[in-house]
Design a protein around this motif. Structure first.
Motif, short mmCIF file in Angstrom:
data_model
loop_
_atom_site.label_atom_id
_atom_site.label_comp_id
_atom_site.label_asym_id
_atom_site.label_seq_id
_atom_site.Cartn_x
_atom_site.Cartn_y
_atom_site.Cartn_z
N ARG A 159 -55.65 34.08 39.64
CA ARG A 159 -55.07 32.96 38.89
C ARG A 159 -53.56 33.10 38.71
N THR A 160 -53.03 34.32 38.84
CA THR A 160 -51.57 34.49 38.73
C THR A 160 -50.93 34.74 40.10
N ARG A 161 -51.73 34.59 41.17
CA ARG A 161 -51.26 34.86 42.54
C ARG A 161 -50.67 36.27 42.64
N LEU A 168 -54.48 39.22 48.99
CA LEU A 168 -54.85 39.69 47.67
C LEU A 168 -55.64 41.00 47.75
N LEU A 169 -56.39 41.16 48.83
CA LEU A 169 -57.16 42.40 49.01
C LEU A 169 -56.22 43.59 49.15
N ARG A 170 -55.19 43.42 49.96
CA ARG A 170 -54.23 44.52 50.14
C ARG A 170 -53.54 44.85 48.83
N ARG A 171 -53.17 43.84 48.06
CA ARG A 171 -52.50 44.09 46.78
C ARG A 171 -53.43 44.80 45.80
N TRP A 172 -54.70 44.43 45.84
CA TRP A 172 -55.68 45.01 44.91
C TRP A 172 -55.95 46.48 45.23
N LEU A 173 -56.32 46.77 46.45
CA LEU A 173 -56.70 48.14 46.80
C LEU A 173 -55.50 49.03 47.07
N THR A 207 -51.07 38.32 30.33
CA THR A 207 -51.28 37.49 31.53
C THR A 207 -50.88 36.04 31.35
N GLY A 208 -50.83 35.55 30.11
CA GLY A 208 -50.58 34.13 29.88
C GLY A 208 -51.75 33.25 30.23
N LEU A 209 -52.93 33.82 30.42
CA LEU A 209 -54.11 33.06 30.83
C LEU A 209 -55.05 32.83 29.64
N GLY A 210 -55.76 31.73 29.70
CA GLY A 210 -56.82 31.49 28.73
C GLY A 210 -58.09 32.18 29.19
N LEU A 211 -58.41 33.30 28.59
CA LEU A 211 -59.52 34.12 29.04
C LEU A 211 -60.70 34.11 28.09
N GLY A 212 -60.67 33.22 27.11
CA GLY A 212 -61.72 33.20 26.09
C GLY A 212 -63.10 32.97 26.66
N ARG A 213 -63.24 32.01 27.59
CA ARG A 213 -64.56 31.73 28.17
C ARG A 213 -65.07 32.94 28.95
N PHE A 214 -64.17 33.59 29.71
CA PHE A 214 -64.59 34.76 30.46
C PHE A 214 -65.11 35.85 29.52
#
Length: 622
Positions: free
Chosen positions: A420-422, A614-619, A458-465
Motif C-alpha cells: 500500500r505504500t509502494r 516488491l519481492l526483491r525489496r522484501w527479501l 505508515t500513515g495507513l488505516g490499519l484498524g480493519r486489519f
C-alpha cells in the motif's frame, strides 16, 4: 552497614552425583521485623508457573555461628527471626531439569537459571548483587570452567577473590532482575568467539558432539550483524553502525540426542539442540536441521531487543510471584518468529526457495490447527499460562499458537504495508520506531500502543486489519498478501502423515484427491501406538476414538513400525476399517469410514513471468 550494602550469594555444586546445588544468600542488614526470602514462581520468557521452590530439599539460616529460625509462609516464601547483624540463608536445591528454563547438575556439567537458585531478598530487589560461583570439590572437576554473560567483578582474578570470563569466582549484577537474567553453564565445553559490530560474542557448546565450530561462528557472525543493523537502521558494512544493546553476548548451547528449545536473556541465550542439528566438519551445504538451528539462534537473538528491552507494560516490572497477563505475546513471540527465518534469507544463510519452503510449512501447520477457528491470537496470548503451556489431547481443537499465527500476522502486515505504500514503508520501520520509543526508554508497551504506532509510522488505516487478524478467528489473507509480492500459494493434500508441506507433490505420488484421512495423531511407545490427539470433524472423532487410546489392531492386524500411515497407504477414501483400542483396561471395537484428506498442505513458489520488484525489496531488505 547501610541499606545499600550488596546482597551476596554463593553457588556451589555440592554433590554433582546427587544433583544438588548449595546456594547461600547473605544480607548484611536484615529487616528488623524479620527478613523474608522467596524464590520466583516462574522464569521470564516461559509463561508457566513452575514453582521453583519445590526443588528446595533443605534450607536453614544463621547469623554468624548462631542458628536462626526460619518460618515458611507459603509455597515459596520464608521469614527469618529478627537478628541485628548479617543473616545468611543456605539452601540445597535439587537440579535435574535438562531444559533451557531450569537447573541441571551431574558429574558431566552444571547449568542453572537464576530463578531456580537465587533467593530474592524481599524489599532489597533493587540492590547490587555479588555471586561467588565455586567449583565442585574433587580432582575430576579440575578442568571445569564457567560460561555466563554475568560481569566479572572489576579487577577480578580467576580465584575466589574475583572472576575472569570462564573462570570460577565473583560476578556482579546491578540488581536482582539482572542477576537472574544470566544463566550459567559450568563444566568442560567447547568455546569459540567472534565479534559482531564490535561486540564480543561467545559460543559455548556442551555435550558429546563433533561440530564445525568455525562454520557455526562464521554463520552466527553474519546473522548477528544482520540483526544489529536491522534494529539500528544501518546497512551492512556502513561505518558507524550502532552497537548492540549489550557489551557481550553468549550462546550457551547443550547438544543431546534429541532436543530443541531456547530461552532468551538480556545478554545471552540458553539453547538445547540435537547433536545432528550442528554442522559436521566437511559439510558442504547446510542441512535442514542446521538451518532450523540457525533459525532458533536467530529467534533468541532477536529477543535481545523484542521482549528483553521492548516489553509489555505487564512485565514492567515482572511480578515473579504470579502470572503476568498480556494480550501482546503475538507481537513479542509471533513477530520474533516472523523475523527469525526472514533474517536467514536476508543475510544469505538460506536461499529464497529454502525460505519459501519453511514459510510454506508454517502456513500448513496453521491450516491444520482446528483451534484457529475457536481462539483469537490475542486470546492465545492472554491464555498462555493456562492453555498454551498446559496442552492436552484437545489442544489442537481449542487453541492457536501465538508464535505461529503471530508470525503470519506479521507476514500479512508487512506485505500489506509494503504494497500500500509502494515499498516506501514496511513493518521494519514500525519495529525500529518501537525500539526508539519503548526499547531505549524502557517504557512498557500498553495493549493498544503497537497498533497506534503502526498507523503513525505508515500513515495507513490499519484498524480493519488488526481487528480481523488479532481479535477474530477469521483466516488471515495469506494468499492475497503473498500474491502482491509475486508469490503463488497453492494448497494440496498431504502425501503422508509426515508431510509437513512446503514442497510440491512427489513425482510418484498417487492422485492426491484419493489420499485418505483419519483425523488423529499418534506417537509410538515401544511397540505400541498411542493416540495423542483426535481432530475435530475427522473420521476418528466420529467413530469415538479418544486421546490416550492404545491402538491394538487395524482390520485385525497390529500396526507395525509405519503405524497408521502405512495402513492408510493401502486404503482409499470411503473405505471402512475396524479399529481395536485399549482405553484404560477396556478393549473397544470401533468402525470408521475414511475421508479424503483436506487440501491444507501449502506450497509457495515465485509466480511465472517477470520477478516482482516488491519481492526483491522484501527479501533483500536490511
Amino acid at each position: 552497614m547501610t541499606r545499600e550494602s550488596p546482597i551476596r550469594y554463593s553457588v556451589l555444586p555440592l554433590s554433582p552425583e546427587a544433583h544438588l546445588f548449595e546456594v547461600r544468600c547473605t544480607v548484611e542488614d536484615p529487616d528488623p521485623q524479620g527478613q523474608r526470602f522467596a524464590l520466583p514462581a516462574w522464569i521470564p520468557g516461559s509463561y508457566l508457573v513452575r514453582d521453583f521452590a519445590r526443588h528446595v530439599v533443605a534450607i536453614d539460616a544463621a547469623s554468624g555461628a548462631r542458628p536462626v529460625a526460619l518460618e515458611k509462609l507459603d509455597k515459596q516464601t520464608w521469614r527469618a527471626d529478627p537478628v541485628p547483624g548479617p543473616l545468611t540463608v543456605r539452601a540445597e536445591v535439587y537440579a535435574w531439569d535438562l531444559s533451557v528454563r531450569g537447573a541441571h547438575l551431574d558429574t558431566s556439567h552444571g547449568f542453572f537459571n537464576g530463578p531456580c537458585l537465587f533467593l530474592r531478598v524481599l524489599g532489597c530487589e533493587g540492590r547490587g548483587c555479588e555471586v561467588d560461583i565455586l567449583p565442585p570439590k574433587g580432582a575430576r572437576y579440575r578442568s571445569w570452567r564457567v560460561a555466563t554473560a554475568l560481569r566479572p567483578r572489576p579487577g577480578a582474578r580467576a580465584d575466589r577473590r574475583g572472576a575472569t570470563p570462564y573462570g570460577f569466582g565473583t560476578y556482579i549484577a546491578a540488581d536482582y532482575d539482572e542477576l537472574i537474567d544470566h544463566p550459567v553453564e559450568m563444566g568442560e565445553f567447547a568455546l569459540a568467539s567472534f565479534r559482531a559490530r564490535g561486540v564480543q560474542h561467545d559460543f559455548a557448546l556442551t555435550g558429546r558432539q563433533r561440530a564445525d565450530m568455525g562454520r557455526v561462528t562464521r554463520d552466527l557472525k553474519r546473522l548477528c550483524e544482520h540483526h544489529i543493523d536491522f534494529w539500528s537502521g544501518t546497512g551492512r558494512g556502513r561505518r558507524g553502525a550502532r552497537r548492540a544493546p549489550m557489551d557481550r553476548y553468549v550462546f550457551l548451547v547443550t547438544a543431546i540426542g534429541e532436543g530443541y528449545g531456547g530461552l532468551e536473556h538480556r545478554g545471552s541465550t540458553a539453547l538445547l539442540c540435537a547433536r545432528d542439528d550442528l554442522p559436521q566438519p566437511g559439510m558442504q551445504q547446510p542441512s535442514e536441521s542446521y538451518r532450523n538451528f540457525l533459525g532458533l539462534c536467530s529467534h533468541e537473538y532477536f529477543h535481545t531487543w523484542n521482549v528483553k528491552r521492548i516489553k509489555p507494560a505487564a512485565f514492567s516490572p515482572y511480578d515473579l510471584e504470579r502470572e503476568n497477563y498480556t494480550t501482546l505475546l503475538w507481537l513479542f513471540e509471533g513477530f520474533t518468529s516472523y523475523y527469525d527465518d526472514l533474517a536467514l534469507a536476508r543475510s544469505g544463510l538460506v536461499t529464497r526457495d529454502q525460505y519459501l519452503e519453511t514459510l510454506g510449512r508454517g502456513i500448513s501447520s496453521y491450516l491444520r490447527t482446528p483451534g484457529r477457528r475457536r481462539q483469537t491470537v490475542s486470546e492465545s496470548s492472554f491464555d498462555a499460562w493456562t492453555k498454551f503451556y498446559r496442552q492436552d489431547e484437545n489442544s489442537p481443537n481449542a487453541i492457536v499458537s501465538y508464535y505461529l499465527k503471530g508470525s503470519l500476522v506479521a507476514l500479512c502486515l508487512d506485505l500489506l504495508i509494503r504494497e500500500r505504500t509502494r515499498a516506501r514503508k514496511s513493518l521494519d520501520d514500525v519495529m525500529r520506531a518501537l525500539w526508539k520509543r519503548h526499547g531505549t526508554s524502557g517504557a512498557g508497551l500498553d495493549e493498544g500502543d503497537f497498533e497506534r504506532l503502526a498507523r503513525e509510522v505508515t500513515g495507513l488505516g490499519l484498524g480493519r486489519f488488526f481487528e480481523t487478524a488479532l481479535r477474530s478467528t477469521r483466516d488471515l489473507p495469506l494468499k492475497a498478501a503473498l500474491l502482491t509480492h509475486g508469490i503463488d500459494m497453492r494448497l494440496r493434500a498431504a502425501e503422508s502423515a509426515g508431510d509437513k508441506g512446503g514442497k510440491p507433490a512427489g513425482k510418484d505420488a498417487r492422485a492426491l484427491s484419493a489420499r485418505p484421512a483419519i483425523g488423529l495423531r499418534t506417537r509410538r511407545e515401544g511397540k505400541d501406538w498411542i493416540v495423542t490427539h483426535v481432530l475435530d470433524g475427522g473420521a476418528a472423532q466420529a467413530a469415538g476414538v479418544a486421546g490416550g487410546d492404545v491402538l491394538v489392531a487395524v482390520d485385525g492386524v497390529r500396526p507395525g513400525s509405519g503405524g497408521l500411515d502405512a495402513v492408510l497407504d493401502r486404503r482409499r477414501p470411503g473405505d471402512d476399517i475396524a479399529l481395536h483400542v485399549f482405553r484404560r483396561d477396556e478393549l473397544l471395537a470401533l468402525r470408521l469410514r475414511l475421508r479424503e484428506s483436506p487440501r491444507d498442505t501449502c506450497v509457495l513458489s515465485v509466480a511465472a513471468g517477470r520477478e516482482n520488484p516488491l519481492l526483491r525489496r522484501w527479501l533483500g531488505a536490511r
